[in-house]
Enzyme design. Structure first.
Site, mmCIF file in Angstrom:
data_model
loop_
_atom_site.group_PDB
_atom_site.id
_atom_site.type_symbol
_atom_site.label_atom_id
_atom_site.label_comp_id
_atom_site.label_asym_id
_atom_site.label_seq_id
_atom_site.Cartn_x
_atom_site.Cartn_y
_atom_site.Cartn_z
ATOM 1 N N GLY A 67 25.417 41.749 28.340
ATOM 2 C CA GLY A 67 24.450 41.448 27.275
ATOM 3 C C GLY A 67 23.751 42.709 26.809
ATOM 4 O O GLY A 67 22.537 42.727 26.577
ATOM 5 N N SER A 97 24.331 44.522 24.014
ATOM 6 C CA SER A 97 24.376 44.889 22.591
ATOM 7 C C SER A 97 22.985 44.906 21.965
ATOM 8 O O SER A 97 22.765 45.582 20.960
ATOM 9 C CB SER A 97 25.299 43.936 21.822
ATOM 10 O OG SER A 97 24.848 42.606 21.948
ATOM 11 N N GLY A 128 18.411 43.924 22.722
ATOM 12 C CA GLY A 128 17.324 43.496 23.601
ATOM 13 C C GLY A 128 17.225 44.219 24.932
ATOM 14 O O GLY A 128 17.407 45.440 25.025
ATOM 15 N N ASP A 137 33.063 38.521 27.078
ATOM 16 C CA ASP A 137 32.424 37.216 26.916
ATOM 17 C C ASP A 137 32.269 36.650 28.322
ATOM 18 O O ASP A 137 33.272 36.353 28.988
ATOM 19 C CB ASP A 137 33.313 36.313 26.044
ATOM 20 C CG ASP A 137 32.658 34.960 25.788
ATOM 21 O OD1 ASP A 137 31.743 34.578 26.554
ATOM 22 O OD2 ASP A 137 33.061 34.282 24.824
ATOM 23 N N SER A 179 16.621 36.885 35.621
ATOM 24 C CA SER A 179 16.107 35.517 35.580
ATOM 25 C C SER A 179 15.032 35.465 34.517
ATOM 26 O O SER A 179 15.183 36.022 33.420
ATOM 27 C CB SER A 179 15.598 35.142 36.978
ATOM 28 O OG SER A 179 15.033 33.866 36.982
ATOM 29 N N TYR A 233 17.264 25.612 29.600
ATOM 30 C CA TYR A 233 17.161 27.060 29.859
ATOM 31 C C TYR A 233 16.523 27.277 31.229
ATOM 32 O O TYR A 233 17.024 28.052 32.045
ATOM 33 C CB TYR A 233 16.340 27.711 28.748
ATOM 34 C CG TYR A 233 16.084 29.188 28.943
ATOM 35 C CD1 TYR A 233 17.099 30.119 28.724
ATOM 36 C CD2 TYR A 233 14.832 29.664 29.330
ATOM 37 C CE1 TYR A 233 16.874 31.482 28.889
ATOM 38 C CE2 TYR A 233 14.596 31.020 29.496
ATOM 39 C CZ TYR A 233 15.615 31.924 29.282
ATOM 40 O OH TYR A 233 15.388 33.273 29.456
ATOM 41 N N ALA A 247 16.480 25.312 33.731
ATOM 42 C CA ALA A 247 17.413 24.884 34.789
ATOM 43 C C ALA A 247 18.446 25.974 35.073
ATOM 44 O O ALA A 247 18.807 26.214 36.226
ATOM 45 C CB ALA A 247 18.098 23.580 34.393
ATOM 46 N N LYS A 253 18.011 29.155 34.814
ATOM 47 C CA LYS A 253 17.366 30.267 35.521
ATOM 48 C C LYS A 253 16.949 29.837 36.933
ATOM 49 O O LYS A 253 17.028 30.646 37.872
ATOM 50 C CB LYS A 253 16.163 30.778 34.718
ATOM 51 C CG LYS A 253 16.533 31.360 33.352
ATOM 52 C CD LYS A 253 17.419 32.601 33.456
ATOM 53 C CE LYS A 253 17.651 33.275 32.118
ATOM 54 N NZ LYS A 253 18.522 34.446 32.193
ATOM 55 N N THR A 296 12.679 40.545 21.608
ATOM 56 C CA THR A 296 14.084 40.999 21.630
ATOM 57 C C THR A 296 14.851 40.124 20.636
ATOM 58 O O THR A 296 14.245 39.398 19.855
ATOM 59 C CB THR A 296 14.697 40.787 23.034
ATOM 60 O OG1 THR A 296 14.709 39.386 23.296
ATOM 61 C CG2 THR A 296 13.923 41.511 24.120
HETATM 62 N N1 LIG Z 1 13.125 38.397 25.869
HETATM 63 C C1 LIG Z 1 12.459 37.615 26.682
HETATM 64 O O1 LIG Z 1 11.311 37.226 26.413
HETATM 65 C C2 LIG Z 1 13.084 37.196 27.990
HETATM 66 C C3 LIG Z 1 12.246 36.640 28.956
HETATM 67 C C4 LIG Z 1 12.795 36.253 30.172
HETATM 68 C C5 LIG Z 1 14.146 36.422 30.405
HETATM 69 N N2 LIG Z 1 14.952 36.958 29.445
HETATM 70 C C6 LIG Z 1 16.381 37.088 29.746
HETATM 71 O O2 LIG Z 1 16.799 38.396 29.443
HETATM 72 C C7 LIG Z 1 18.203 38.387 29.146
HETATM 73 C C8 LIG Z 1 18.452 39.204 27.879
HETATM 74 O O3 LIG Z 1 17.829 38.548 26.810
HETATM 75 P P1 LIG Z 1 17.163 39.324 25.574
HETATM 76 O O4 LIG Z 1 15.772 38.861 25.506
HETATM 77 O O5 LIG Z 1 17.463 40.744 25.606
HETATM 78 O O6 LIG Z 1 17.947 38.596 24.370
HETATM 79 P P2 LIG Z 1 18.973 39.141 23.265
HETATM 80 O O7 LIG Z 1 18.384 40.334 22.592
HETATM 81 O O8 LIG Z 1 19.327 37.951 22.458
HETATM 82 O O9 LIG Z 1 20.225 39.645 24.119
HETATM 83 C C9 LIG Z 1 21.149 38.762 24.668
HETATM 84 C C10 LIG Z 1 22.411 39.521 24.981
HETATM 85 O O10 LIG Z 1 23.333 38.631 25.626
HETATM 86 C C11 LIG Z 1 24.601 38.770 24.990
HETATM 87 N N3 LIG Z 1 25.362 37.526 25.146
HETATM 88 C C12 LIG Z 1 25.026 36.278 24.746
HETATM 89 N N4 LIG Z 1 26.016 35.418 25.047
HETATM 90 C C13 LIG Z 1 26.978 36.132 25.662
HETATM 91 C C14 LIG Z 1 28.258 35.840 26.203
HETATM 92 N N5 LIG Z 1 28.768 34.593 26.171
HETATM 93 N N6 LIG Z 1 28.978 36.845 26.762
HETATM 94 C C15 LIG Z 1 28.504 38.103 26.794
HETATM 95 N N7 LIG Z 1 27.321 38.455 26.300
HETATM 96 C C16 LIG Z 1 26.569 37.483 25.735
HETATM 97 C C17 LIG Z 1 24.282 39.138 23.543
HETATM 98 O O11 LIG Z 1 25.301 39.868 22.900
HETATM 99 P P3 LIG Z 1 26.517 39.236 22.051
HETATM 100 O O12 LIG Z 1 25.931 38.172 21.180
HETATM 101 O O13 LIG Z 1 27.084 40.422 21.331
HETATM 102 O O14 LIG Z 1 27.477 38.717 23.068
HETATM 103 C C18 LIG Z 1 23.107 40.091 23.756
HETATM 104 O O15 LIG Z 1 23.588 41.371 24.050
HETATM 105 C C19 LIG Z 1 18.613 36.914 29.039
HETATM 106 O O16 LIG Z 1 19.254 36.518 30.234
HETATM 107 C C20 LIG Z 1 17.279 36.192 28.906
HETATM 108 O O17 LIG Z 1 17.330 34.888 29.398
HETATM 109 C C21 LIG Z 1 14.461 37.350 28.239
#
Ligand SMILES: NC(=O)c1ccc[n+]([C@@H]2O[C@H](COP(=O)([O-])OP(=O)(O)OC[C@H]3O[C@@H](n4cnc5c(N)ncnc54)[C@H](OP(=O)(O)O)[C@@H]3O)[C@@H](O)[C@H]2O)c1
Length: 274
Positions: free
Chosen positions: A14, A16, A18, A58, A135, A149, A151, A153, A184
């Site tokens: 993931g 690309s 955030g 993926d 997580s 979501y 569940a 985590k 993000t």
């Molecule tokens: N931001 C927050 O507030 C927050 C808080 C708590 C936890 N988190 C966790 O942090 C992690 C990153 O989230 P983020 O906030 O950085 O969101 P984000 O910017 O939407 O990044 C999500 C990343 O996951 C990739 N992705 C999604 N589905 C995928 C798949 N099937 N295979 C491979 N890659 C996949 C996306 O790239 P592609 O679409 O190019 O595949 C992207 O790079 C997540 O696990 C999220 O639950 C985030």
């Protein structure tokens, strides 16, 4: 397998956008050889001479995950750490979200991380290393209209705690990072249940969304999460869990533990407009 270099190698899924993107760039800048993976990572060009290479992956696809791991091993001969970060968020009532959607969020957030752990485990066991599973505070505290979501985590938390025991004898540290709200791509990529927006929960859901949007608008960018991941990967004895959040949110798991359940729920309902 390629020649084993002295540079430590990390796979960030993931990557690309955030949190994953920030982790990949930060680790590359601090000397790690980084493989940044995501579905769209295949279209990002690696800068010549940089420590950061992009791989298409993926996490819902066995072949795609195994191919990426094989590519890393062919190029470097080692994997020292994985950061299981790929994921997306979903909102809707437990009653309304269709089973297919519920399975989809598990397939990425939980089974995706599991798939990468399994594929990378032999390489990690061979030399010792780190598995950092991204997580969330939503993996410790239940949030209404975010049940699926949460569940995924909560499941990742359970799996990681078990895996930590299993891999410790091989020098592999399994660690959970639990971020609060950060700005993000997650906000734009979130799936929202149209059934819940139109059904019996519509009014409560709308109030909840408004409150959460107000939180999201104040959310900071995610550099602290990337800094924490780097710190964990340099720690010879990291803990199982790390919370990273703004001060108010950071208190949440502690309040949940300390307050009587009824008091905690009443406060949380009020906070969320329910
Ligand atoms: N931001 C927050 O507030 C927050 C808080 C708590 C936890 N988190 C966790 O942090 C992690 C990153 O989230 P983020 O906030 O950085 O969101 P984000 O910017 O939407 O990044 C999500 C990343 O996951 C990739 N992705 C999604 N589905 C995928 C798949 N099937 N295979 C491979 N890659 C996949 C996306 O790239 P592609 O679409 O190019 O595949 C992207 O790079 C997540 O696990 C999220 O639950 C985030």
């Amino acid at each position: 397998m390629g020649d084993i270099s002295h540079q430590r190698v990390v796979l960030v899924t993931g990557a690309s956008t955030g949190i994953g993107r920030l982790c990949a760039e930060r680790l590359a800048a601090s000397g790690w050889r980084v493989f940044g993976a995501a579905r769209s990572a295949g279209v990002i060009e690696s800068a010549p001479g940089s420590n950061l290479d992009w791989l298409p992956m993926d996490v819902t696809d066995d072949v795609s995950v195994q191919t990426a791991i094989d590519t890393i091993l062919a190029q470097t001969g080692r994997i020292d750490a994985i950061v299981n970060n790929a994921g997306f968020s979903m909102r809707g009532s437990v009653e309304d979200v269709p089973m297919e959607e519920a399975r989809a969020v598990f397939e990425t957030n939980f089974f995706g991380a599991l798939r990468v752990c399994r594929a990378a485990a032999p390489a990690l066991r061979a030399r010792g290393g780190y598995i950092v599973n991204m997580s969330s505070l939503a993996g410790v505290v239940g949030l209404p209209f975010t049940g699926h979501y949460c569940a995924t985590k909560f499941a990742l938390e359970g799996l990681s705690e078990c895996l930590r025991y299993e891999m410790r004898p091989y020098g592999v540290h399994v660690v959970l990072v639990e971020p609060g709200d950060y700005r993000t791509g997650i906000q734009a990529n979130r799936r929202t249940s149209s059934e819940t927006q139109q059904g019996v929960y519509a009014q409560a859901f709308d109030r909840f969304l408004q409150k959460r949007q107000a939180f999201a608008a104040r959310a900071p960018t995610a550099e602290p999460v990337a800094a924490l991941v780097e710190k964990i990967l340099n720690d010879p004895a990291p803990r199982l869990r790390y919370v990273v959040a703004m001060p108010g949110q950071k208190l949440l798991p502690r309040l949940r533990r300390l307050l009587p359940q009824g008091v905690y729920e009443a406060c949380f309902r009020r906070l969320l407009g329910l």
